[in-house]
Motif scaffolding. Structure first.
Motif, short mmCIF file in Angstrom:
data_model
loop_
_atom_site.label_atom_id
_atom_site.label_comp_id
_atom_site.label_asym_id
_atom_site.label_seq_id
_atom_site.Cartn_x
_atom_site.Cartn_y
_atom_site.Cartn_z
N LEU A 96 -23.11 115.83 42.95
CA LEU A 96 -23.76 116.88 42.14
C LEU A 96 -23.68 116.54 40.66
O LEU A 96 -24.67 116.63 39.93
N GLU A 97 -22.48 116.19 40.21
CA GLU A 97 -22.29 115.85 38.79
C GLU A 97 -23.09 114.61 38.43
O GLU A 97 -23.65 114.52 37.33
N LEU A 122 -16.58 123.59 45.18
CA LEU A 122 -17.95 123.33 45.62
C LEU A 122 -18.58 124.62 46.16
O LEU A 122 -18.03 125.25 47.05
N LEU A 160 -19.16 117.23 45.09
CA LEU A 160 -19.07 117.54 43.66
C LEU A 160 -19.36 116.31 42.81
O LEU A 160 -20.05 116.40 41.80
N THR A 215 -22.30 122.56 38.25
CA THR A 215 -21.56 122.92 39.46
C THR A 215 -21.10 124.38 39.46
O THR A 215 -20.62 124.86 40.48
#
Length: 121
Positions: free
Chosen positions: A28-29, A74, A25, A35
């Motif tokens: 991803l961020e 996630l 996560l 997300t």
């Protein structure tokens, strides 16, 4: 697209530890991805000394035939062919003195290469 709930499906394609979900996560961020729709794709590909290897990448959304699961916030995408090889596996993240990174614990593996990067079922 099929969906497995992390707490509701008795046979999820994979499970993800809290440490792995937190790290994914964060990455991803860091990539500026949403997300709520984007997620981590876990797949199997031909290659390596033992025949098969794991692959991971971020995808902006799931494909139509993916199994979609959510663990600790996630989203995880697994295609049908990969699910045959990694069903029942656990994705973990380790950050020790000698190793740092994602690791797949796969109960279907019958042998691995010496470096641990590829496997055979």
């Amino acid at each position: 697209m099929s969906t497995d709930a992390a707490n509701g499906d008795s046979d999820p394609a994979v499970t993800v530890t809290p440490a792995a979900a937190e790290e994914a996560l964060s990455l991803l961020e860091g990539e500026g991805m949403d997300t709520d729709v984007a997620g981590l794709r876990l797949f199997v590909q031909q290659g390596g000394c033992a025949g098969l290897s794991y692959g991971m990448r971020f995808d902006t959304e799931a494909e139509e035939d993916d199994t979609v699961m959510e663990f600790h916030g996630l989203r995880v995408f697994v295609d049908p062919a990969s699910r045959n090889y990694i069903g029942g596996s656990t994705l973990d993240y380790e950050s020790g003195l000698q190793a740092k990174g994602f690791h797949v614990e796969n109960p279907n593996v019958v042998s691995e290469c010496g470096c641990g990067e590829s496997f055979r079922t």
